[in-house]
Design an enzyme around this catalytic site. Structure first.
Site, PDB file in Angstrom:
ATOM      1  N   HIS A   1       0.830  -1.212   0.000  1.00  0.00           N
ATOM      2  CA  HIS A   1       0.000   0.000   0.000  1.00  0.00           C
ATOM      3  C   HIS A   1       0.865   1.263   0.000  1.00  0.00           C
ATOM      4  CE1 HIS A   1      -3.718   2.258   1.006  1.00  0.00           C
ATOM      5  NE2 HIS A   1      -2.867   3.067   1.641  1.00  0.00           N
ATOM      6  N   GLU A   2       1.812   1.316   0.913  1.00  0.00           N
ATOM      7  CA  GLU A   2       2.644   2.519   1.029  1.00  0.00           C
ATOM      8  C   GLU A   2       3.589   2.667  -0.162  1.00  0.00           C
ATOM      9  OE1 GLU A   2       1.961   4.760   3.095  1.00  0.00           O
ATOM     10  OE2 GLU A   2       0.555   3.571   4.285  1.00  0.00           O
TER      11      GLU A   2
ATOM     12  N   HIS B   1       1.803   4.567  -2.811  1.00  0.00           N
ATOM     13  CA  HIS B   1       1.879   6.013  -2.586  1.00  0.00           C
ATOM     14  C   HIS B   1       3.256   6.551  -2.989  1.00  0.00           C
ATOM     15  CE1 HIS B   1      -1.964   6.235  -0.671  1.00  0.00           C
ATOM     16  NE2 HIS B   1      -1.615   5.622   0.450  1.00  0.00           N
TER      17      HIS B   1
END
Length: 444
Positions: free
Chosen positions: A31-32, A35
């Site tokens: 997920h990170e 980003h």
């Protein structure tokens, strides 16, 4: 020394924590990283990429000046972009006031709207992409069933030995023709409730009559998480031979007796590897998703029927595996949204909502079931967390996307004070939901 014997067993606290940390760390990292990498592609500089919170255990700084670190509290992670006041992505107004235009462009708050929105959306999107590749890879690895009733390795059952043998092509059972594997599976409802049936098979070019098992004996395939069967430590491959001293020979009998129990305790005789065990289970009221949408509530002990023999498989094409993987992602999304809706309107129990405690228990259960099951579970949870982050609630990614949508429509960003108020309200809502889920895991 028996190293295997030293491994923590299912239910062991440290094993549960370890499984949970592995699952959460993988999903958070994916997920990170979404980003981070989209932010980098969009010209936004990342100061810190962290797995975990709190004291830093290990870190390194790359050539771009980004600090990559692992922190002591493995309950999430974050990317701190330039211009952020901290891990929560709040604006460092004082620091940004001292930047020139070029420096502000490299911050999350000074970048163009398209760059900020793309960076925010990339986290959930990468969760979906990760799950897609995992599903597709596992489908190609395990293969898909060939729609021919050709016998593979026969499952060990208490009524053996059978005359049915690996390599036989099943032509009929008790006179009912079985041209396809689907015909074989459907025939279970038409067969007598007997452990041994008459088969007509093709073997070495000859058609012969042999004996074989019922197409759907009371054989455990999968043991559901947080179920009566799981708590009783039933295993895939176990065969239930009697319920409350009544002998059974088919899975349908098992299903009907559990459904009719009304939640009363059931005494089961279970055959495992040639020996009989006595187990007591209390069926639980369970909300089940229906194929056409919606849910139904039934009493269950948490077993699905196992296969009486291994089915022939083939390796699907990349296109076919991709289609199956995409369908699986959609199934998780649809079921999650429907479940949330039916909980809100009171049609199913709120006990279906789990906190990290429930996820930790599920992680340990799936790790105990095997590597394939564990990896599949990680992919399913990745979809669920990606979906959760898209909810339009600050401080979730979906909440930030709402702010960006407002800015796109109004041609100006929302005021800092209004955003802080909404983020505070959203955080309170998320924490309340977390506390409610935690209460469920401790009481349901």
């Amino acid at each position: 020394m028996d190293l295997i014997g030293l491994l923590p067993s299912f239910g062991n606290f440290f094993f549960t924590i370890a499984a949970f940390v592995v699952v959460l760390s993988i999903i958070v990292a994916v997920h990170e990283y979404g980003h981070y990498i989209v932010g980098r592609w969009s010209g936004i500089h990342a100061d810190v990429f962290s797995i975990g919170f709190g004291p830093v255990l290990v870190k390194r700084t790359d050539k771009r000046g980004t600090v990559w670190q692992v922190a002591a509290v493995p309950l999430g992670g974050y990317v701190k972009f330039a211009g952020d006041a901290g891990a929560t992505s709040g604006k460092d107004a004082e620091g940004m006031s001292e930047m020139d235009a070029a420096q502000r462009r490299r911050t999350m708050h000074g970048a163009p709207l398209w760059a900020r929105a793309s960076t925010v959306a990339a986290g959930p999107f990468f969760n979906f992409i990760f799950a897609f590749f995992v599903f597709a890879a596992l489908i190609m690895y395990e293969g898909v069933a060939i729609d021919e009733p050709v016998v593979g390795e026969i499952t060990s059952l208490p009524a053996q030995p059978f005359e049915l043998a690996a390599g036989d092509r099943i032509l009929a059972i008790e006179g009912t023709e079985t041209e396809t594997l689907a015909d074989f599976m459907r025939s279970a409802d038409e067969m007598p409730a007997q452990a041994v049936l008459n088969y007509t098979v093709e073997r070495d070019g000859q058609v012969i009559d042999v004996t074989g098992p019922h197409p759907q004996p009371p054989l455990a395939g999968n043991v559901a998480m947080k179920s009566a069967a799981r708590e009783a430590q039933m295993r895939p491959g176990d065969v239930i031979t009697a319920i409350n001293d009544t002998d059974i020979a088919t899975f349908a009998e098992l299903r009907d007796m559990v459904a009719a129990s009304g939640g009363a305790p059931l005494d089961l005789r279970v055959w495992r590897d040639g020996r009989d065990l006595e187990l007591t289970m209390v069926p639980r009221s369970t909300d089940l998703p229906l194929a056409g949408g919606g849910f139904e509530t039934r009493y269950l002990i948490g077993l699905t029927s196992g296969a009486v023999f291994e089915y022939g498989t083939r390796t699907p094409s990349l296109v076919e595996a991709s289609g199956i993987a995409a369908a699986q992602i959609w199934r998780v999304i649809r079921t999650s949204l429907e479940g949330l809706y039916y909980m809100i309107v009171g049609q199913i129990s709120t006990c279906n909502l789990s906190s990290p405690i429930g996820i930790a228990e599920a992680s340990a259960s799936m790790a105990n079931d095997g590597l394939i099951e564990f990896v599949w579970f990680i992919a399913v949870l990745s979809v669920a967390i990606g979906l959760l982050n898209l909810f339009p609630i600050p401080p979730l990614d979906g909440g930030h996307l709402v702010f960006h949508a407002y800015e796109a429509v109004m041609r100006r960003p929302a005021g800092d004070k209004a955003m802080q108020i909404l983020i505070t309200i959203g955080l309170a809502l998320v924490l309340t939901l977390f506390a409610f889920a935690l209460f469920n895991d401790l009481t349901c």
